[in-house]
Design an enzyme around this catalytic site. Structure first.
Site, PDB file in Angstrom:
ATOM      1  N   CYS A 245      26.329  14.183   7.774  1.00  0.00           N
ATOM      2  CA  CYS A 245      26.338  12.785   7.377  1.00  0.00           C
ATOM      3  C   CYS A 245      26.629  12.603   5.893  1.00  0.00           C
ATOM      4  CB  CYS A 245      24.938  12.244   7.622  1.00  0.00           C
ATOM      5  SG  CYS A 245      24.941  10.774   8.549  1.00  0.00           S
TER       6      CYS A 245
ATOM      7  N   LEU B  68      20.114   0.735   5.832  1.00  0.00           N
ATOM      8  CA  LEU B  68      19.187  -0.014   4.984  1.00  0.00           C
ATOM      9  C   LEU B  68      18.892   0.774   3.704  1.00  0.00           C
ATOM     10  CD1 LEU B  68      17.809  -2.779   5.266  1.00  0.00           C
ATOM     11  CD2 LEU B  68      15.735  -1.560   5.953  1.00  0.00           C
ATOM     12  N   ASN B  69      18.317   1.937   3.887  1.00  0.00           N
ATOM     13  CA  ASN B  69      18.171   2.926   2.798  1.00  0.00           C
ATOM     14  C   ASN B  69      17.241   2.549   1.652  1.00  0.00           C
ATOM     15  OD1 ASN B  69      19.974   4.361   4.306  1.00  0.00           O
ATOM     16  ND2 ASN B  69      21.730   4.013   2.982  1.00  0.00           N
TER      17      ASN B  69
ATOM     18  N   CYS C 210      26.475   8.626  -1.613  1.00  0.00           N
ATOM     19  CA  CYS C 210      27.461   9.003  -0.583  1.00  0.00           C
ATOM     20  C   CYS C 210      28.697   9.626  -1.224  1.00  0.00           C
ATOM     21  CB  CYS C 210      27.858   7.771   0.219  1.00  0.00           C
ATOM     22  SG  CYS C 210      29.130   8.084   1.444  1.00  0.00           S
TER      23      CYS C 210
ATOM     24  N   CYS D  81      32.003  11.089  15.681  1.00  0.00           N
ATOM     25  CA  CYS D  81      31.825  10.248  14.501  1.00  0.00           C
ATOM     26  C   CYS D  81      33.208  10.031  13.887  1.00  0.00           C
ATOM     27  CB  CYS D  81      30.889  11.005  13.551  1.00  0.00           C
ATOM     28  SG  CYS D  81      30.615  10.205  11.987  1.00  0.00           S
TER      29      CYS D  81
ATOM     30  N   CYS E 236      28.293   3.446  -2.573  1.00  0.00           N
ATOM     31  CA  CYS E 236      26.869   3.789  -2.479  1.00  0.00           C
ATOM     32  C   CYS E 236      26.642   5.060  -3.310  1.00  0.00           C
ATOM     33  CB  CYS E 236      26.459   4.011  -1.027  1.00  0.00           C
ATOM     34  SG  CYS E 236      26.709   2.541  -0.001  1.00  0.00           S
TER      35      CYS E 236
ATOM     36  N   GLU F 243      33.921   1.854   5.405  1.00  0.00           N
ATOM     37  CA  GLU F 243      33.032   0.782   5.855  1.00  0.00           C
ATOM     38  C   GLU F 243      33.772   0.019   6.950  1.00  0.00           C
ATOM     39  OE1 GLU F 243      29.922  -0.499   5.668  1.00  0.00           O
ATOM     40  OE2 GLU F 243      30.767  -2.057   6.930  1.00  0.00           O
TER      41      GLU F 243
ATOM     42  N   GLU G 274      38.794  12.433   8.339  1.00  0.00           N
ATOM     43  CA  GLU G 274      38.053  13.399   9.145  1.00  0.00           C
ATOM     44  C   GLU G 274      37.279  12.701  10.251  1.00  0.00           C
ATOM     45  OE1 GLU G 274      37.252  16.861   5.818  1.00  0.00           O
ATOM     46  OE2 GLU G 274      35.815  15.233   5.957  1.00  0.00           O
TER      47      GLU G 274
ATOM     48  N   CYS H  36      36.409   4.620   0.425  1.00  0.00           N
ATOM     49  CA  CYS H  36      35.492   3.516   0.719  1.00  0.00           C
ATOM     50  C   CYS H  36      35.240   2.745  -0.569  1.00  0.00           C
ATOM     51  CB  CYS H  36      34.170   4.052   1.259  1.00  0.00           C
ATOM     52  SG  CYS H  36      33.032   2.762   1.820  1.00  0.00           S
TER      53      CYS H  36
HETATM   54  N1  SAH Z   1      29.861   2.520   5.721  1.00  0.00           N
HETATM   55  C1  SAH Z   1      29.064   2.656   6.889  1.00  0.00           C
HETATM   56  C2  SAH Z   1      29.343   3.912   7.702  1.00  0.00           C
HETATM   57  C3  SAH Z   1      29.550   5.221   6.976  1.00  0.00           C
HETATM   58  S1  SAH Z   1      28.155   6.046   6.293  1.00  0.00           S
HETATM   59  C4  SAH Z   1      27.591   2.562   6.544  1.00  0.00           C
HETATM   60  O1  SAH Z   1      27.275   2.483   5.368  1.00  0.00           O
HETATM   61  O2  SAH Z   1      26.766   2.506   7.447  1.00  0.00           O
HETATM   62  C5  SAH Z   1      27.186   6.583   7.652  1.00  0.00           C
HETATM   63  C6  SAH Z   1      25.732   6.841   7.270  1.00  0.00           C
HETATM   64  O3  SAH Z   1      25.629   8.000   6.434  1.00  0.00           O
HETATM   65  C7  SAH Z   1      25.088   5.697   6.492  1.00  0.00           C
HETATM   66  O4  SAH Z   1      23.852   5.375   7.058  1.00  0.00           O
HETATM   67  C8  SAH Z   1      24.877   6.288   5.107  1.00  0.00           C
HETATM   68  O5  SAH Z   1      23.764   5.690   4.477  1.00  0.00           O
HETATM   69  C9  SAH Z   1      24.669   7.748   5.423  1.00  0.00           C
HETATM   70  N2  SAH Z   1      24.920   8.684   4.316  1.00  0.00           N
HETATM   71  C10 SAH Z   1      25.861   8.601   3.363  1.00  0.00           C
HETATM   72  N3  SAH Z   1      25.785   9.664   2.531  1.00  0.00           N
HETATM   73  C11 SAH Z   1      24.769  10.437   2.971  1.00  0.00           C
HETATM   74  C12 SAH Z   1      24.214  11.677   2.552  1.00  0.00           C
HETATM   75  N4  SAH Z   1      24.702  12.339   1.513  1.00  0.00           N
HETATM   76  N5  SAH Z   1      23.171  12.181   3.254  1.00  0.00           N
HETATM   77  C13 SAH Z   1      22.714  11.520   4.348  1.00  0.00           C
HETATM   78  N6  SAH Z   1      23.208  10.381   4.793  1.00  0.00           N
HETATM   79  C14 SAH Z   1      24.223   9.818   4.122  1.00  0.00           C
END
Ligand code: SAH
Length: 360
Positions: free
Chosen positions: A331, A213-214, A120, A106, A117, A159, A93, A113
């Site tokens: 996102c 970072l998160n 995600c 995007c 995480c 990623e 997508e 992936c």
């Molecule tokens: N793998 C890469 C790019 C894809 S994720 C990365 O980790 O940066 C893109 C962004 O979406 C990342 O910052 C991730 O932390 C965020 N993300 C993933 N799941 C999410 C969710 N359920 N709500 C909000 N942001 C999320």
């Protein structure tokens, strides 16, 4: 058919080499690039400024791949989610977020992936495979046929730094003057924090970098982003300090706000300390809830406080408003048709097809 080279998967240097190997002139590569990326040519026959003999040769040895959307969903806020079916049946997508005069696309870099995480949706599926260079570039080409694209962010599925060779080649095509002609400030690659690959990306191309970072402690980040066990915070932040960005450009630090998990004042204080000597801007993303995941978004009040604390410490902060939520385009909600790959009964079904408008 298999021996045909996909011309959309070649950087201009590689295309030059391909042509030189046929005894053709190097500059033909630039002509072909313009046909492909500026005029959207889908056949060699269209390339009327190439000698007939070269066109015929290319027809026999090369192909021009394209992607066309199998489905397009349009959100009430104008966000457009494209589903692309790939040659092997996998799908990915891309999401176009419209903003007056500066549409952001995007794009995805992998099917599934491997980062896993915890918060995600894509991460709950394993990695199926890397996208090819052509599949990455063709997402942009396909959407551009519909609407102009101003910015590209690698924040869809996958990623990008785990598929670095193909991502770098795709970036070279996007940035090239005879290619898609994007400016280096209009492309952002987002990573969960693959440190050696960050280094190599920085050496290979000039683009913006976003780091997810998160979390502000290794303890929490180890848990919600397993990649942290390999490259912990100090190592990751060192790599951010070393990342070459032109002029006064800043690294984007993404921080998904998870209610009761990483949204306290102590977290905000630690974040300020961690980023104090890194030229950065902070992108706060309130968690987008999805089925099968117990995290919650913090209340608006908590989000506002977190945001304000960072602002008061003179950071550039943006709290990303959720776009396209009604079509699961927000996102972290992209999944392609990955659920079809899971054994039946496993995993919850999340609606996609019901509101899908087939593109005709
Ligand atoms: N793998 C890469 C790019 C894809 S994720 C990365 O980790 O940066 C893109 C962004 O979406 C990342 O910052 C991730 O932390 C965020 N993300 C993933 N799941 C999410 C969710 N359920 N709500 C909000 N942001 C999320």
């Amino acid at each position: 058919m298999d021996t045909m080279i996909d011309i959309k998967g070649l950087s201009i240097d590689e295309l030059e080499r391909f042509l030189l190997g046929k005894g053709k002139e190097r500059y033909r590569a630039r002509q072909i690039f313009k046909w492909l990326y500026q005029r959207g040519a889908t056949s060699f026959a269209e390339m009327t400024d190439l000698a007939k003999e070269l066109r015929r040769d290319l027809e026999e040895t090369a192909r021009i791949s394209t992607l066309s959307p199998e489905a397009l969903e349009i959100s009430r806020d104008g966000t457009r989610k494209y589903l692309f079916r790939l040659d092997d049946g996998c799908s990915v997508e891309s999401v176009l977020i419209p903003e007056e005069d500066r549409n952001t696309l995007c794009i995805s870099s992998q099917v599934g992936c491997a980062m896993a995480c915890e918060f995600c949706l894509t991460g709950t599926f394993r990695l199926t495979r890397n996208l090819t260079t052509a599949e990455i570039v063709n997402q942009v080409c396909a959407v551009q046929k519909d609407v102009p694209v101003r910015n590209i962010v690698f924040m869809g599925m996958g990623e990008p730094l785990a598929n670095l060779d193909n991502v770098i080649r795709a970036l070279q095509i996007m940035l090239h003057d005879d290619g898609l002609q994007f400016s280096t400030r209009r492309i952002t690659v987002s990573t969960a924090g693959l440190v050696p690959e960050m280094e190599r990306l920085g050496q290979s191309v000039t683009v913006n970098l976003a780091v997810s970072l998160n979390a502000t402690t290794d303890e929490l980040r180890d848990r919600i982003m397993p990649i942290n066990r390999k490259y912990p915070l100090t190592v990751l932040l060192d790599a951010c300090r070393r990342f070459p960005l032109p002029g006064r450009r800043k690294i984007t630090i993404e921080y998904v706000l998870l209610g009761g998990v990483n949204d306290t004042l102590d977290d905000a204080k630690r974040l300020v300390r961690l980023l104090s000597d890194i030229p950065s801007k902070i992108n706060l993303i309130p968690f987008n809830e999805h089925e099968g995941c117990s995290f919650r978004s913090p209340s608006q009040d908590v989000i506002d406080h977190f945001h304000k604390y960072l602002l008061d410490k003179h950071f550039t902060v943006i709290t990303r408003s959720s776009r396209g939520a009604d079509i699961s385009a927000a996102c972290g909600q992209l999944k392609g048709k990955l659920d079809a790959l899971k054994p039946s009964g496993a995993g919850k079904q999340i609606e996609v097809s019901d509101s899908t408008n087939e593109v005709t």
